[in-house]
Design an enzyme around this catalytic site. Structure first.
Site, mmCIF file in Angstrom:
data_model
loop_
_atom_site.group_PDB
_atom_site.id
_atom_site.type_symbol
_atom_site.label_atom_id
_atom_site.label_comp_id
_atom_site.label_asym_id
_atom_site.label_seq_id
_atom_site.Cartn_x
_atom_site.Cartn_y
_atom_site.Cartn_z
ATOM 1 N N GLY A 206 3.638 1.913 -2.559
ATOM 2 C CA GLY A 206 3.593 0.460 -2.391
ATOM 3 C C GLY A 206 3.049 -0.232 -3.616
ATOM 4 N N THR A 210 -1.676 -3.591 -2.166
ATOM 5 C CA THR A 210 -1.202 -3.665 -0.788
ATOM 6 C C THR A 210 -2.133 -2.926 0.183
ATOM 7 O OG1 THR A 210 0.301 -1.883 -1.413
ATOM 8 C CG2 THR A 210 1.262 -4.066 -1.150
ATOM 9 N N GLU A 428 20.410 -14.880 4.052
ATOM 10 C CA GLU A 428 20.232 -13.517 4.575
ATOM 11 C C GLU A 428 20.825 -13.392 5.982
ATOM 12 O OE1 GLU A 428 19.516 -11.208 2.610
ATOM 13 O OE2 GLU A 428 18.831 -12.518 0.975
HETATM 14 P P1 ADP Z 1 -3.999 -0.572 -3.680
HETATM 15 O O1 ADP Z 1 -4.791 0.683 -3.584
HETATM 16 O O2 ADP Z 1 -2.742 -0.542 -2.873
HETATM 17 O O3 ADP Z 1 -3.746 -1.051 -5.074
HETATM 18 P P2 ADP Z 1 -6.368 -1.703 -2.561
HETATM 19 O O4 ADP Z 1 -6.534 -0.874 -1.356
HETATM 20 O O5 ADP Z 1 -7.194 -1.357 -3.735
HETATM 21 O O6 ADP Z 1 -4.842 -1.745 -3.004
HETATM 22 O O7 ADP Z 1 -6.588 -3.230 -2.155
HETATM 23 C C1 ADP Z 1 -7.418 -4.082 -2.881
HETATM 24 C C2 ADP Z 1 -8.161 -5.010 -1.966
HETATM 25 O O8 ADP Z 1 -7.276 -5.907 -1.317
HETATM 26 C C3 ADP Z 1 -8.873 -4.311 -0.833
HETATM 27 O O9 ADP Z 1 -10.125 -3.846 -1.225
HETATM 28 C C4 ADP Z 1 -8.967 -5.408 0.203
HETATM 29 O O10 ADP Z 1 -10.049 -6.262 -0.057
HETATM 30 C C5 ADP Z 1 -7.699 -6.191 0.002
HETATM 31 N N1 ADP Z 1 -6.649 -5.743 0.921
HETATM 32 C C6 ADP Z 1 -5.460 -5.209 0.586
HETATM 33 N N2 ADP Z 1 -4.725 -4.921 1.683
HETATM 34 C C7 ADP Z 1 -5.480 -5.276 2.747
HETATM 35 C C8 ADP Z 1 -5.289 -5.227 4.163
HETATM 36 N N3 ADP Z 1 -4.150 -4.753 4.704
HETATM 37 N N4 ADP Z 1 -6.274 -5.667 4.951
HETATM 38 C C9 ADP Z 1 -7.413 -6.152 4.422
HETATM 39 N N5 ADP Z 1 -7.668 -6.222 3.118
HETATM 40 C C10 ADP Z 1 -6.716 -5.807 2.259
HETATM 41 ZN ZN ZN Z 2 22.737 -12.111 -0.878
#
Ligand code: ADP
Ligand code: ZN
Length: 601
Positions: A206, A210, A428
């Protein structure tokens, strides 16, 4: 056995690295010494005190400069640009001598001893410079070796984490899949007794932000086991063999504290496809190989789950994805409307909001934002409110934060206007409704108006099992489905837009192939054009042929566009229902789509 072998290899590698470092240091010292020698030589090159006296006698000296307390004189000769340093054995008698000769036109200058402390400190510092550089160099090498401070800088991180699933908003399906792993970590024996195979490696795919790290932490938190993490880019090192030894250390540590979670962020940094064998690649290979060795070596008794994150799963070496390794993939998608609202709610905790703040409407304005970006917006809003000395965060603060964050983002226009959103929904829905009435295009997986890359939305089809052949009928229907978007815009809004340009590109490619590669046009006949193989083929066929080909391609796409409009004109009610639902929910699943269509008919 295998890991012993590897130890030996790595020890050898480290020895080689040390030897290289020592050679490097020696070369540096030699360089500095030579440099200084050359510099000094250059300055008082072949000019002795006696020569100076001769020159003075001959009257070829233009200027002599002397500094108090120094027995080096700076000499400038008449016919030379540069100054020379000459060592004077006895200053007093030299001065007398020169003053005697002053009628020879020698200009002698006496400078006071330098009293400027700043200048003398600077001089001292400069004289120490080579030593400083050397020490810094050695320090760096030791640090890279990990011999200095015992791996403190690059070491993986072990945490006990309090993060729970309830801290992760949305991502319900993803969490559902993870529950099994939590269960296994909590109670491995239950699974082992049953002879059940539990995944050892899970790949989280992802976009950045995310929540991949977050969900990995939540698993550790739920299972109450240590969370050991490291980023793939930290494994990549200048000196060969170090990445591999870091992997080894990482798993050594994991085995000590098991059951535990090992989290490797940015795994593509080490796990990219092995293509060539250039320097950096070989290093990556060793790191990757070590990772594979460690994962293959898991004992059934050991309860270590390796989670790895990437946003480019297609880049990964296939070896990583084999059974027993990262054989399970979970895609962490961009949050939909409800997901965004839930994320905003989580990050709103502990913040004071004014009456006018409506998190749902913020969620509506932020299609395409990641969880990290949403968290960031609320944080920025809190900062803005503080600066404005408010009691609580107002809607205006949030709007300003949104602008601030969006400007900093790569895609500046990600806050989609309502008008664009409506057009995307109709476009869409058009693809989907047209597809529904085409025998070969029915298998819709998901319709979405969440922006993705450059596209404002997408209609996704279930990937058909690997077919060997595609029939002419299927290709024609594919063309019609591709024009569903543009046709819907035309019928529902009375005007078309630039949004269909990609559809047109794909459609034209298909039509061209039908005519020139697959011999599917009766007018053109059984012709296969391959200009790479035979650049003159078109010329051979003659200009008349080229014209027919053009006409045939055009009639295929025009015909498809017309058919798409005909289908939609008969099903405007369906177009309306689906596009409205898209506007409201942003995503429609396959089941929901079938349900909607069934209700209409
Ligand atoms: P990735 O590892 O996918 O790059 P992270 O897990 O490091 O993303 O996300 C960074 C921050 O964004 C998290 O620490 C949180 O604060 C916020 N965040 C991202 N997704 C969510 C979610 N689904 N629910 C709550 N907070 C989220
Ligand atoms: Zn199209």
């Amino acid at each position: 056995m295998e890991s012993k072998n590897n130890d030996n290899k790595n020890n050898k590698k480290q020895n080689i690295t040390i030897i290289i470092s020592v050679i490097l240091i020696i070369i540096t010292i030699l360089g500095i010494v030579l440099f200084m020698k050359y510099y000094n030589k250059d300055e008082d090159k072949e000019f002795s005190y006696t020569q100076l006296l001769t020159s003075i006698n001959e009257g070829t000296v233009e200027k002599i400069e002397m500094t108090e307390g120094s027995n080096t004189a700076k000499i400038k000769l008449i016919n030379e640009e540069k100054e020379r340093n000459v060592l004077i054995p006895s200053i007093d008698s030299f001065v007398e001598l020169v003053q005697d000769k002053s009628n020879n036109g020698v200009n002698i200058e006496f400078n006071q001893k330098e009293r400027n402390i700043f200048v003398s400190i600077l001089r001292t510092l400069i004289s120490f410079l080579p030593t400083i550089i050397l020490v810094a160099l050695m320090f760096m090498i030791f640090k890279m070796q990990g011999l200095g401070e015992k791996g403190k800088v690059y070491d993986s991180e072990t945490q006990t984490t309090k993060t729970k699933f309830e801290d992760v908003a949305g991502l319900d399906e993803e969490k559902q899949e993870m529950i099994e792993i939590v269960d296994f970590l909590k109670n491995p024996k239950k699974f082992q007794d049953m002879g059940a195979k539990v995944p050892r490696g899970v790949l989280l795919c992802g976009n950045p932000g995310t929540g991949k790290t977050l969900i990995a932490k939540a698993i550790a938190g739920e299972a109450n086991v240590p969370f050991i993490s490291m980023s793939g880019s930290e494994f990549i090192e200048m000196f060969a063999g170090l990445g591999a030894s870091r992997v080894r250390k990482l798993f050594e540590k994991a085995r000590k504290v098991a059951p535990c979670i090992v989290f490797i962020d940015e795994i593509d940094a080490i796990g990219s496809r092995r293509t060539s064998s250039s320097g950096a690649e070989t290093e990556n290979n060793q790191t990757l190989n070590q990772l594979l060795v460690e994962m293959d070596g898991f004992d059934t008794e050991e309860t270590i789950i390796v989670l790895a994150a990437t946003n480019r799963p297609e880049m990964l070496d296939k070896a990583l994805l084999r059974p027993g390794r990262f054989d399970r993939q979970i895609t962490v998608a961009l949050p939909d409307l409800n997901g965004r609202e839930a994320i905003l709610n989580i990050h709103a905790k502990g913040k004071q909001f004014a009456q006018d703040v409506d998190l749902r409407s913020i969620a509506e304005d932020t299609a395409g934002f990641t969880g990290a970006e949403l968290a960031n917006i609320l944080n920025e809003a809190a900062i803005i409110a503080t600066i404005r000395e408010r009691q609580s965060i107002t809607n205006k603060d949030i709007e300003d934060a949104l602008k601030k964050v969006t400007v900093g983002l790569e895609k500046h226009n990600r806050v989609v206007s309502d008008k664009d959103k409506k057009r995307t929904a109709i476009h869409e829905a058009g693809h989907a409704v047209v597809s529904h009435f085409l025998e070969t295009q029915k298998d819709i997986k998901e319709i979405s108006i969440i922006p993705r890359g450059v596209a404002g939305g997408y209609t996704m089809y279930k990937s058909s099992e690997d077919k060997c052949y595609i029939s002419k009928n299927e290709m024609q229907e594919k063309l019609i489905a591709l024009f569903g978007g543009r046709a819907a815009e035309k019928l529902a809004l009375g005007d078309i837009s630039t949004g269909a340009s990609n559809d047109l590109e794909v459609a034209n490619d298909i039509a061209k192939n039908m005519v020139t590669v697959y011999g599917m046009s009766e007018e053109v006949g059984q012709i296969h054009i391959n200009l790479e193989k035979d650049p003159y083929q078109l010329e051979l066929l003659g200009k008349k042929y080229g014209d027919i080909i053009g006409t045939e391609i055009k009639s295929l796409v025009d015909d498809a566009y017309f058919k798409a409009q005909t289908i939609l004109a008969n099903h405007m009610d369906a177009l309306e229902v689906v596009s409205n639902e898209l506007l409201e929910k942003e995503v429609i699943t396959a089941e929901r789509f079938e349900e909607l269509m069934a209700n209409i008919n």
